[in-house]
Design a protein around this motif. Structure first.
Motif, PDB file in Angstrom:
ATOM      1  N   ALA A  95     -44.880  17.993  35.147  1.00 18.72           N
ATOM      2  CA  ALA A  95     -45.816  18.561  36.120  1.00 18.72           C
ATOM      3  C   ALA A  95     -46.844  17.532  36.586  1.00 18.72           C
ATOM      4  CB  ALA A  95     -46.529  19.765  35.511  1.00 18.72           C
ATOM      5  N   ASP A  96     -47.006  16.466  35.827  1.00 14.42           N
ATOM      6  CA  ASP A  96     -47.977  15.434  36.193  1.00 14.42           C
ATOM      7  C   ASP A  96     -47.395  14.366  37.105  1.00 14.42           C
ATOM      8  OD1 ASP A  96     -50.000  16.574  34.620  1.00 14.42           O
ATOM      9  OD2 ASP A  96     -49.261  15.549  32.825  1.00 14.42           O
ATOM     10  N   ASP A  97     -46.093  14.407  37.354  1.00 14.86           N
ATOM     11  CA  ASP A  97     -45.439  13.372  38.154  1.00 14.86           C
ATOM     12  C   ASP A  97     -45.650  13.569  39.647  1.00 14.86           C
ATOM     13  OD1 ASP A  97     -44.093  11.374  36.592  1.00 14.86           O
ATOM     14  OD2 ASP A  97     -42.769  12.947  35.855  1.00 14.86           O
TER      15      ASP A  97
ATOM     16  N   LYS B 147     -43.959  11.446  43.462  1.00 16.48           N
ATOM     17  CA  LYS B 147     -42.766  10.706  43.873  1.00 16.48           C
ATOM     18  C   LYS B 147     -42.804   9.248  43.436  1.00 16.48           C
ATOM     19  CE  LYS B 147     -44.748  10.125  48.494  1.00 16.48           C
ATOM     20  NZ  LYS B 147     -44.668  10.577  49.913  1.00 16.48           N
ATOM     21  N   TYR B 148     -43.998   8.701  43.280  1.00 19.30           N
ATOM     22  CA  TYR B 148     -44.113   7.304  42.870  1.00 19.30           C
ATOM     23  C   TYR B 148     -43.918   7.142  41.367  1.00 19.30           C
ATOM     24  CZ  TYR B 148     -46.021   6.745  47.552  1.00 19.30           C
ATOM     25  OH  TYR B 148     -46.189   6.752  48.922  1.00 19.30           O
ATOM     26  N   SER B 149     -44.514   8.033  40.598  1.00 21.26           N
ATOM     27  CA  SER B 149     -44.408   7.902  39.146  1.00 21.26           C
ATOM     28  C   SER B 149     -43.012   8.232  38.640  1.00 21.26           C
ATOM     29  CB  SER B 149     -45.443   8.814  38.455  1.00 21.26           C
ATOM     30  OG  SER B 149     -45.186  10.176  38.736  1.00 21.26           O
ATOM     31  N   ARG B 150     -42.219   8.934  39.428  1.00 26.32           N
ATOM     32  CA  ARG B 150     -40.844   9.240  39.011  1.00 26.32           C
ATOM     33  C   ARG B 150     -39.914   8.045  39.179  1.00 26.32           C
ATOM     34  NH1 ARG B 150     -38.470  14.398  41.668  1.00 26.32           N
ATOM     35  NH2 ARG B 150     -36.745  13.707  40.350  1.00 26.32           N
ATOM     36  N   GLY B 151     -40.340   7.054  39.958  1.00 29.05           N
ATOM     37  CA  GLY B 151     -39.511   5.871  40.178  1.00 29.05           C
ATOM     38  C   GLY B 151     -39.132   5.746  41.637  1.00 29.05           C
ATOM     39  N   VAL B 152     -39.299   4.540  42.170  1.00 28.19           N
ATOM     40  CA  VAL B 152     -38.936   4.245  43.552  1.00 28.19           C
ATOM     41  C   VAL B 152     -37.874   3.146  43.528  1.00 28.19           C
ATOM     42  CG1 VAL B 152     -39.733   3.483  45.816  1.00 28.19           C
ATOM     43  CG2 VAL B 152     -41.277   4.785  44.316  1.00 28.19           C
ATOM     44  N   VAL B 153     -36.745   3.416  44.146  1.00 29.29           N
ATOM     45  CA  VAL B 153     -35.660   2.437  44.178  1.00 29.29           C
ATOM     46  C   VAL B 153     -35.467   1.939  45.607  1.00 29.29           C
ATOM     47  CG1 VAL B 153     -33.890   4.253  44.370  1.00 29.29           C
ATOM     48  CG2 VAL B 153     -33.238   1.973  43.613  1.00 29.29           C
ATOM     49  N   GLY B 154     -35.306   0.640  45.753  1.00 27.82           N
ATOM     50  CA  GLY B 154     -35.042   0.044  47.058  1.00 27.82           C
ATOM     51  C   GLY B 154     -33.597  -0.431  47.131  1.00 27.82           C
ATOM     52  N   LEU B 155     -32.948  -0.186  48.245  1.00 30.87           N
ATOM     53  CA  LEU B 155     -31.576  -0.644  48.449  1.00 30.87           C
ATOM     54  C   LEU B 155     -31.508  -1.586  49.642  1.00 30.87           C
ATOM     55  CD1 LEU B 155     -31.291   2.523  47.325  1.00 30.87           C
ATOM     56  CD2 LEU B 155     -28.876   1.912  47.511  1.00 30.87           C
ATOM     57  N   ARG B 156     -30.929  -2.745  49.411  1.00 25.67           N
ATOM     58  CA  ARG B 156     -30.658  -3.697  50.479  1.00 25.67           C
ATOM     59  C   ARG B 156     -29.144  -3.887  50.466  1.00 25.67           C
ATOM     60  NH1 ARG B 156     -35.036  -7.139  52.908  1.00 25.67           N
ATOM     61  NH2 ARG B 156     -33.932  -8.220  54.573  1.00 25.67           N
ATOM     62  N   THR B 157     -28.460  -2.942  51.059  1.00 30.66           N
ATOM     63  CA  THR B 157     -27.009  -2.826  50.951  1.00 30.66           C
ATOM     64  C   THR B 157     -26.411  -2.523  52.318  1.00 30.66           C
ATOM     65  OG1 THR B 157     -27.254  -0.465  50.429  1.00 30.66           O
ATOM     66  CG2 THR B 157     -27.138  -1.984  48.561  1.00 30.66           C
ATOM     67  N   GLY B 158     -25.091  -2.496  52.372  1.00 30.19           N
ATOM     68  CA  GLY B 158     -24.411  -2.159  53.612  1.00 30.19           C
ATOM     69  C   GLY B 158     -24.487  -3.266  54.637  1.00 30.19           C
ATOM     70  N   SER B 159     -23.682  -3.129  55.671  1.00 26.78           N
ATOM     71  CA  SER B 159     -23.607  -4.117  56.747  1.00 26.78           C
ATOM     72  C   SER B 159     -23.100  -3.411  57.989  1.00 26.78           C
ATOM     73  CB  SER B 159     -22.648  -5.244  56.352  1.00 26.78           C
ATOM     74  OG  SER B 159     -21.342  -4.724  56.089  1.00 26.78           O
ATOM     75  N   ALA B 160     -23.143  -4.125  59.108  1.00 28.20           N
ATOM     76  CA  ALA B 160     -22.607  -3.540  60.336  1.00 28.20           C
ATOM     77  C   ALA B 160     -21.127  -3.215  60.172  1.00 28.20           C
ATOM     78  CB  ALA B 160     -22.817  -4.510  61.499  1.00 28.20           C
ATOM     79  N   ARG B 161     -20.439  -4.025  59.374  1.00 25.14           N
ATOM     80  CA  ARG B 161     -19.006  -3.821  59.156  1.00 25.14           C
ATOM     81  C   ARG B 161     -18.729  -2.711  58.145  1.00 25.14           C
ATOM     82  NH1 ARG B 161     -14.786  -8.690  57.432  1.00 25.14           N
ATOM     83  NH2 ARG B 161     -12.856  -7.559  57.918  1.00 25.14           N
TER      84      ARG B 161
END
Length: 285
Positions: free
Chosen positions: A20-22, A24-38
């Motif tokens: 209840a104290d969490d 969106k930031y304290s739950r963990g933030v993941v960044g994705l640098r994935t995928g391509s035009a192809r």
């Protein structure tokens, strides 16, 4: 020495249940640098999997075409740069087609302090990384990674040989290796090694590795948010992700019939929430 099997109880300890104290930031933030035009689908699959695993926020940075598909599927995804607790890079990319600006951006992440899940088209950047790295190669990618680290080709043979190769590779760059296969091997430079056999042969299909990357990124971000940042903690995240991914594949397959049936990668991502919920209820042995 043969590594022990990673169990559902081990996985539950590696996950972080929100309180209840969490926020969106304290739950963990993941960044994705994935995928391509192809290969924009890789971005969609990884982002979908990260959300379905229960992260607090997903940031996606990638080509416009891939970003458009991501937002169509998951409009809650943030497409602006900012603080993250784990990165995922390389899924759906090709090192041979990467431009200098993207290479510089990826190297910048790999020189930071945030743990990085490195897959597919970014594995060539592992040598020289100073960030905590979890590399996720399949067999051919592992051989290429070993060559870039000055190691010989992995010894052919049984799972014991795969364990030795994974440990040696992890030691060479000081991180964690998740060696994909019917039995997944996870090894850390510390010597921590586990086997994961929770999957199904139906997982051998395009895109499931992209889903695994998203799962692993989300679990790692949650662990970092909880202050679990040691190399053995990251190795446990990798083994937990492989287990959850495998069990979601089994669940998706069994939904097609009592004996299992064909699945696509998105089916695996969509099967993740019940698997996570059951684990957190501590009802899986």
């Amino acid at each position: 020495m043969t590594a022990r099997e990673f169990s559902g109880h081990d996985v539950a300890r590696a996950l972080r249940k929100p309180t209840a104290d969490d926020d969106k930031y304290s739950r963990g933030v993941v960044g994705l640098r994935t995928g391509s035009a192809r290969y924009p689908g890789a971005a969609v699959l990884g982002v979908e999997a990260a959300w379905r695993t229960g992260t607090g926020m997903v940031r996606y940075l990638g080509p416009t075409r891939a970003q458009d598909f991501v937002l169509q599927r998951r409009p809650e995804t943030v497409t602006a740069d900012g603080r993250v607790q784990a990165w995922v890079m390389g899924s759906g990319t090709d090192a041979a087609q990467r431009d200098a600006a993207e290479t510089a951006a990826l190297r910048g992440i790999l020189r930071g302090e945030v743990p990085v899940v490195v897959d597919a088209g970014a594995l060539d950047l592992v040598p020289g990384a100073t960030a905590p790295v979890i590399a996720t190669p399949h067999a051919r990618e592992l051989d290429r990674l070993r060559a870039s680290l000055g190691l010989g080709e992995a010894e052919a043979g049984d799972e014991d040989a795969r364990e030795r190769a994974a440990r040696e590779t992890a030691e060479a760059f000081g991180g964690v290796v998740l060696s994909k296969g019917a039995v997944t091997i996870v090894a850390a430079a510390s010597g921590w090694t586990r086997r994961v056999s929770a999957g199904t042969p139906w997982l051998a299909t395009a895109g499931t590795g992209d889903v695994l990357g998203g799962v692993l990124g989300a679990i790692t971000a949650g662990a970092v948010a909880a202050g679990r940042t040691g190399i053995d903690d990251l190795a446990a995240c990798a083994a937990a992700a492989a287990w959850v991914h495998g069990r979601a594949g089994v669940a998706a397959s069994l939904s097609r019939g009592a004996d299992g049936g064909p699945i696509a990668a998105l089916d695996v991502a969509e099967a993740l929430p019940p698997v996570i919920a059951e684990l957190l209820a501590d009802s899986i042995a």
